[in-house]
Structures are given as structure tokens and as C-alpha cells.
Design a protein around this motif. Structure first.
Motif, PDB file in Angstrom:
ATOM      1  N   ILE A 267       0.841  -1.202   0.000  1.00 30.39           N
ATOM      2  CA  ILE A 267       0.000   0.000   0.000  1.00 30.39           C
ATOM      3  C   ILE A 267       0.876   1.253   0.000  1.00 30.39           C
ATOM      4  O   ILE A 267       0.595   2.228  -0.722  1.00 30.39           O
ATOM      5  N   SER A 268       1.933   1.252   0.784  1.00 37.30           N
ATOM      6  CA  SER A 268       2.842   2.402   0.817  1.00 37.30           C
ATOM      7  C   SER A 268       3.439   2.669  -0.558  1.00 37.30           C
ATOM      8  O   SER A 268       3.589   3.822  -0.981  1.00 37.30           O
ATOM      9  N   ASP A 269       3.771   1.587  -1.276  1.00 36.49           N
ATOM     10  CA  ASP A 269       4.375   1.737  -2.598  1.00 36.49           C
ATOM     11  C   ASP A 269       3.423   2.434  -3.563  1.00 36.49           C
ATOM     12  O   ASP A 269       3.820   3.364  -4.274  1.00 36.49           O
ATOM     13  N   ILE A 270       2.139   2.010  -3.596  1.00 37.41           N
ATOM     14  CA  ILE A 270       1.202   2.625  -4.537  1.00 37.41           C
ATOM     15  C   ILE A 270       0.924   4.067  -4.154  1.00 37.41           C
ATOM     16  O   ILE A 270       0.775   4.944  -5.017  1.00 37.41           O
ATOM     17  N   LEU A 271       0.874   4.374  -2.850  1.00 35.60           N
ATOM     18  CA  LEU A 271       0.647   5.749  -2.415  1.00 35.60           C
ATOM     19  C   LEU A 271       1.833   6.635  -2.778  1.00 35.60           C
ATOM     20  O   LEU A 271       1.669   7.786  -3.213  1.00 35.60           O
ATOM     21  N   ARG A 272       3.055   6.111  -2.611  1.00 34.83           N
ATOM     22  CA  ARG A 272       4.245   6.892  -2.972  1.00 34.83           C
ATOM     23  C   ARG A 272       4.321   7.117  -4.483  1.00 34.83           C
ATOM     24  O   ARG A 272       4.655   8.216  -4.941  1.00 34.83           O
ATOM     25  N   ARG A 273       3.984   6.064  -5.255  1.00 32.06           N
ATOM     26  CA  ARG A 273       3.971   6.237  -6.710  1.00 32.06           C
ATOM     27  C   ARG A 273       2.919   7.255  -7.135  1.00 32.06           C
ATOM     28  O   ARG A 273       3.121   8.020  -8.085  1.00 32.06           O
TER      29      ARG A 273
END
Length: 362
Positions: A267-273
Motif C-alpha cells: 500500500i505504501s508503494d502505490i501511495l508513494r507512486r
């Protein structure tokens, strides 16, 4: 350019007519529905009276599926020195035009990157294109005179010319226009059968995401049918992200600590992207986006309140870079979010408080 013919008097065609008429160009209007042409004429977009006199430029503002046939018919009639369309898809109509025997030397495919969720001549405005990109897709066959007429049209509409290959344009709009329309509709569709209690909780976030879902379905079906593969390619990539996001969310609900950690990382990865992609969207005047600070003001739903708050901000010497209004459910009041340069936020808040405005703490 002294004369123009607009074929198709919907939102874009009527807006072109209004912009050209306001700048002294004699505009004739034509539509398969005479009522639309008459309505556009009544708004000052030009004259819907028929004339045999050729014009300088014919602007074809019809759905993508009808562009090629409309251009060929206009060329055979000899209505203009140059012909351009303003459709949202470029490679398909140009190929169809060639197959129908159209003259590519007097034709230029264009696309103004402007619009509204409302359609028709009543939604049109002369300033619709101001400051907006207007894509040109010339070919080696395009006559210089036609290109110059198109550039003059864009200048009169106060838009910004951008030259692209037709195929590159279609891939670009699939990403930045056509896919967002479908995603907005998909989110809004979740609300159709939602419990009324949930719907009453709708805030600014859901309004922002679903605003363009109010667009005309028939119009968008025409657009998507003309550019299906590039849109499908983008949606396929989104679908992969959605699948991974669903798996990450399921993992967050797991009792296993390692699985929860992996879910959180996903989830953190998609939010950062998302942060990274959003940062690339051009800001004011097409410049790199600026991180504005928001000053939120409580405002009553009464005539003149917005004008008064802008006047008070002007008296404080602060430029408002952007503004949003968030309405309070079931109340005659709301919050105005004033976006300003970070260095101006504190002074604006203080000045507005001094003038009696209620400022919401961050």
C-alpha cells in the motif's frame, strides 16, 4: 482569417464560434440538428443562415466516427480553403479520410485539450480554450497555408499550440483524458446502489473523483470507440495495480505479522507512486506544480460572500493561486479553501480574522 464555417455546434464547436466571433471573424454555423445551430447563433457564435460563399477555414466539430465523412463532404462542396477537425482522436479519422479519397493537403487534425462535463451549445463559452494546449498533428502533405490558418485559429482562441504525431497524441489522451473518464465513472457507479447513509457522507474527495462522471455517456462512447486499444492498454496496467492493491489490503487484515508487513509495504508503494505521478502534473500556467498552503475559511451561502472574501484577500496584498469550495451537508454554509504561496498563508489568515472571518485551524 476573416471567415470561418463551424460544422457541429456542440460544446466545442459553439465555443470556437463564440471565440472567433468575439474577435471579428464572420462565422457561419451548420449542424445536422438545425435547432442546435439556431441555439448557437442565438448565443452569438455566428450565423446559421446558409451561404454558398467559400470561407477561409472550416472547423469540423463532430464525433470522431463522423469526422472523415464530414471532412470529405465539406471538401467536395468546396466550402473552405482549409479544413481541420477538433476531435479527441487523431490517427483513426485521418486514416479513414485517406481511404475515402479525402484531400490530406488541405486537412489538419487538431484537438483542443479543453472541455466540460456538460455538453451542447448552452454549455459553450468564448474563453473555454484560453491557456489550454491545442494539439496539431500535421503530416508532410499538409499545406503551409492550412497550418497557418490553424495556428491563427488557436491564437484567436487564446490557446497554446502543441505539435504531435497523431499516434503519440492518441496514446497520450488515453492516459490523461480517456482513462480518467472511465475510472471516474467506475467509482461513481459504486454509489448507484450504495446505502443512503453512506452517500450522505460524501465529501470533497468523492466529489473531485466523480466530477467528470457526470459527462454525456453517448459522447464518451463515441470517443472511446475511436481509441479503444490505447485506453485498454492503460486500464490493463491499472488492473494489475488494482490486483496487487487488493492483495495488499487483504494481507493487512491477516493475523500473520509478516503478511501484514508485506501488505503495508504494498500500500505504501502505490501511495508513494501516486505522489510521484501527481507531482508531474503541470501547475499554474503550465509550470512545475507548486506546493501551496491552504487557508480554510467558513463562509455562509449568501450573495456577495465570495466577492467579499476575495476583496479582503486583495486588501491584504495576497494573491489567491487556487480556490475550492466544500459545502456543508444540510447547512447553508461551507468552507472556502484558499490556496496561496506558503509564505503568505499566515498573513492572509491574520488579515481575514481581523476582518471578521472564521478561519478553520489546520
Amino acid at each position: 482569417m476573416r471567415t470561418a464555417l463551424v460544422i457541429g455546434t456542440g460544446l466545442i464547436g459553439t465555443s470556437v464560434g463564440l471565440a472567433l466571433s468575439a474577435r471579428g471573424v464572420a462565422v457561419r454555423l451548420r449542424d445536422v440538428d438545425p435547432h442546435n445551430a439556431s441555439l448557437a447563433a442565438s448565443r452569438g457564435a455566428g450565423s446559421d443562415a446558409e451561404s454558398q460563399e467559400p470561407v477561409d477555414l472550416a472547423v469540423i466539430a463532430v464525433p470522431p466516427a463522423h469526422i472523415a465523412a464530414a471532412v470529405v463532404a465539406a471538401q467536395q462542396e468546396g466550402v473552405a480553403r482549409g479544413y481541420l477537425d477538433v476531435g479527441s482522436v487523431k490517427s483513426g479519422p485521418r486514416g479513414e479520410l485517406a481511404s475515402l479519397g479525402g484531400d490530406l493537403s488541405t486537412y489538419l487534425g487538431t484537438h483542443p485539450m479543453a472541455g466540460k462535463e456538460k455538453a451542447g451549445p448552452l454549455a459553450a463559452s468564448a474563453d473555454l480554450f484560453e491557456g489550454r494546449p491545442w494539439v496539431l498533428t500535421p503530416t508532410p502533405a499538409t499545406e503551409t497555408e492550412v497550418l497557418n490558418l490553424a495556428l491563427e485559429l488557436i491564437s484567436l482562441c487564446r490557446a497554446v499550440p502543441v505539435v504531435m504525431e497523431a499516434e503519440a497524441h492518441d496514446r497520450a489522451v488515453a492516459l490523461v483524458s480517456h482513462t480518467p473518464q472511465l475510472l471516474s465513472s467506475l467509482v461513481a457507479a459504486r454509489l448507484e446502489a450504495a446505502d443512503e447513509t453512506a452517500v450522505r457522507l460524501c465529501g470533497q474527495g468523492i466529489r473531485d473523483v466523480t466530477r467528470i462522471a457526470a459527462s454525456d455517456p453517448d459522447m464518451w462512447l463515441d470517443i472511446l470507440a475511436a481509441n479503444p486499444d490505447p485506453v485498454a492498454d492503460v486500464l490493463a496496467a491499472v488492473a494489475e495495480d488494482l490486483t496487487e492493491t487488493v492483495a495488499s489490503l487483504r494481507a493487512l487484515a491477516s493475523a500473520d505479522g509478516v503478511e501484514r508487513s508485506e501488505g503495508g509495504a504494498g500500500i505504501s508503494d502505490i501511495l508513494r507512486r501516486g505522489n510521484s505521478g501527481r507531482a508531474r502534473v503541470p501547475g499554474k500556467h503550465g509550470q512545475a506544480p507548486t506546493a501551496y498552503q491552504t487557508v480554510t475559511v467558513l463562509i455562509s451561502d449568501e450573495p456577495g460572500e465570495l466577492a467579499r472574501i476575495f476583496a479582503d484577500a486583495g486588501q491584504a496584498g495576497v494573491n489567491i493561486e487556487d480556490v475550492r469550495i466544500e459545502h456543508a451537508a444540510g447547512q447553508q454554509a461551507g468552507h472556502v479553501q484558499l490556496m496561496v504561496e506558503p509564505r503568505s498563508a499566515a498573513s492572509l489568515a491574520a488579515a481575514l480574522r481581523a476582518r471578521g472571518w472564521a478561519i478553520r485551524a489546520r
